[in-house]
Structure formats: C-alpha cells, structure tokens
Design an enzyme around this catalytic site. Sequence first.
Site, mmCIF file in Angstrom:
data_model
loop_
_atom_site.group_PDB
_atom_site.id
_atom_site.type_symbol
_atom_site.label_atom_id
_atom_site.label_comp_id
_atom_site.label_asym_id
_atom_site.label_seq_id
_atom_site.Cartn_x
_atom_site.Cartn_y
_atom_site.Cartn_z
ATOM 1 N N CYS A 141 50.960 81.515 56.877
ATOM 2 C CA CYS A 141 50.764 82.962 57.017
ATOM 3 C C CYS A 141 52.004 83.676 56.512
ATOM 4 C CB CYS A 141 50.612 83.341 58.490
ATOM 5 S SG CYS A 141 48.999 82.972 59.109
ATOM 6 N N GLU A 175 48.115 78.990 51.890
ATOM 7 C CA GLU A 175 46.861 78.610 52.541
ATOM 8 C C GLU A 175 45.762 79.625 52.228
ATOM 9 O OE1 GLU A 175 47.312 77.314 56.745
ATOM 10 O OE2 GLU A 175 45.562 78.594 57.092
#
Length: 274
Positions: A141, A175
């Site tokens: 993140c 991601e």
Amino acid sequence: MKNISLIEIGAHRVVPWYFSPYPEEYTKLPVLYLCEFCLLYVKSKTCLKRHRVKCGLFYPPGNEIYRKGEISFFEIDGRKNRTYCHNLCLVAKLFLDHKTLYYDTDPFLFYVMTVRDEYGMHLVGYFSKEKESVENYNVACILTMPQHQRKGYGKLLIEFSYELSKIEEKTGSPEKPLSDLGLLSYRSFWSQMIVEVLKTTDPSVHLSIEEVAKHTAFTVEDVMHTLTTNNIIRYFKGGYVFCLSQDLLDAHEKSMKKQRNRIDGDKIQWVPVD
Ligand code: ACO
Ligand code: ZN
C-alpha cells in the site's frame, strides 16, 4: 459508509475519503485528534495535549535508513511496532478504498517518509511492503497524506521502493489492483524513468527490454507496458526499435523540472534480511 468526519493531525485538518475501522466510540465525533508522531487517536484537544506530554515522540519509531536534506525514511517492522503500524493502517484506510488493508501488520515492513523542521519529523507518506512476497510485489500500500499530495512526494515514495529493489537485486511491482491515483502516479513515474534511461544511453548500444528492467528494477511487464502505451517501441525494418518522439522528450523535460526532489540511492543505509 464514511464514519469519521474530520481528523486533526499536526497543523492540518483533513476530511477523510473513506471508511476506516476505528473503534465505534471514536466515530461520530466532530473531530478525531491524532498524535502526528505516534498516530494515537483521541477524542479531544485536551486529551491530545495530555498525551503529548507523555508521548515524547518527535519522529516515527524504527530505524532512520535515509536522510537527504529535510527528507527522511524510517523502516518500521510491523511485528516489532504493532501499535504504531496498526494506527498507520487506520489513518491510511481513510484514504484508500480499493483494497483490503491487512490489520495483521506482522508480515509487513513500513517505510515512512518524513519532512523535518525545528519541531520534529512530520509524516508525509508511507508505503508498506511484505517481508516475503510470492508475487514479487515491492509495495503493498502506498499513500501520501492528502495535505501533502501533488507535490511530488508520491513519486519520491515510488522511487524509494525501487531503490530498495535495486539493493535487493530484484525487479518489483506494486500490489494490484492499483487505485486510479496510484495508476496515474506509477504510469507517470515509469515513463519518466524509462525515457531517462533511453535518453542517456548511447544510441549505438543495443539495449534490451530486460536490460531496461534490470537498470530500473521495474518488471519486464511494466517496462513493456510503458514502452507500448507511450509508443516508444516500434517495428522498423524487420526488427523492434526504441523511438523517443519530440513530444515525449518535451513532456519528459517538463516533468523532470517539476520533480526537484530525487532519491539518492547511495544515501540509503539498508541491507535486506534473508
Ligand atoms: N489528479 C491528476 N493526476 C494526479 C493526481 C490527481 N489528483 N494525483 C497525482 N497525479 C499524477 C500526476 O500525474 C503526477 O505526475 P506529474 O508529476 O506528471 O503531474 C503523479 O500522479 C504523481 O504525483 P505526486 O505529487 O508525486 O503524487 P502524490 O504525492 O500526490 O501521491 C498517491 C500519489 C500516493 C497515489 C496519492 O494520490 C495517494 O495517496 N492517494 C490515495 C491513496 C492511493 O490511492 N494510493 C495508491 C493505491 S495503490 C497501492 O497502494 C499499491
Ligand atoms: Zn503520541
């Protein structure tokens, strides 16, 4: 459903974008007060003042692994500093909607970027990274605090994540899925860096896509995608060539001028754990 109306963090008041799982009794307040250094949340300004006397922190926990000018990066282990990392995830969730944040912080390292002034080292943004990623993700993140967005800090965070991958001698990618803002930032960063590599390479040198990937720590897929979307890779006389149009070079020049701050890889004091 958004559950926090407003947060106060340091000198800033920020309106959250999304829901974040703060305990029920901290929701529905007019303002949620955060200690800008340990990220503890409290119900009132008086509680915050009382807390600040006890807290005593003026920078994040963990190790400072980079410092250049007023910018620093701290590496924080999600297992060793669970409370801080959990509080960081709660703040981050206020501005991240598209993915499940992991509240078990143990498998992650957190790289927190701060800007220093005479009062302390203030949180500007961070990214998290799995200690072991099966998919070879180098960022889980990533967030720039909204009050600091659109000033080039996002690209600095991204650049730092790739500098760590270079030290690890790996390629990496963020991601998936990426948010709209994440995608914009990564695309802009990938193009900027790839054009830089191509521009500074002697044209007589035969450069392969794998070499560009190795040089930048971007995955071959991300390099390929950037080359095709920017129309850099073209078919010419039976083979593929890299071609930088004048428009692309002008755009590149402009974004390099805007990006005053850059990460200096030599200043990173970090060795990967095996
Ligand atoms: N509108 C249009 N373009 C934007 C915007 C915006 N609001 N914000 C960023 N960009 C683009 C710009 O093109 C800029 O490139 P430029 O220099 O060519 O103009 C580029 O993104 C990067 O801008 P920065 O100022 O370096 O990035 P910023 O500090 O604003 O941070 C970030 C970008 C981290 C994505 C930020 O918007 C953010 O925290 N968003 C909320 C959380 C989020 O969505 N994170 C990514 C999730 S994906 C993941 O975690 C793997
Ligand atoms: Zn505190």
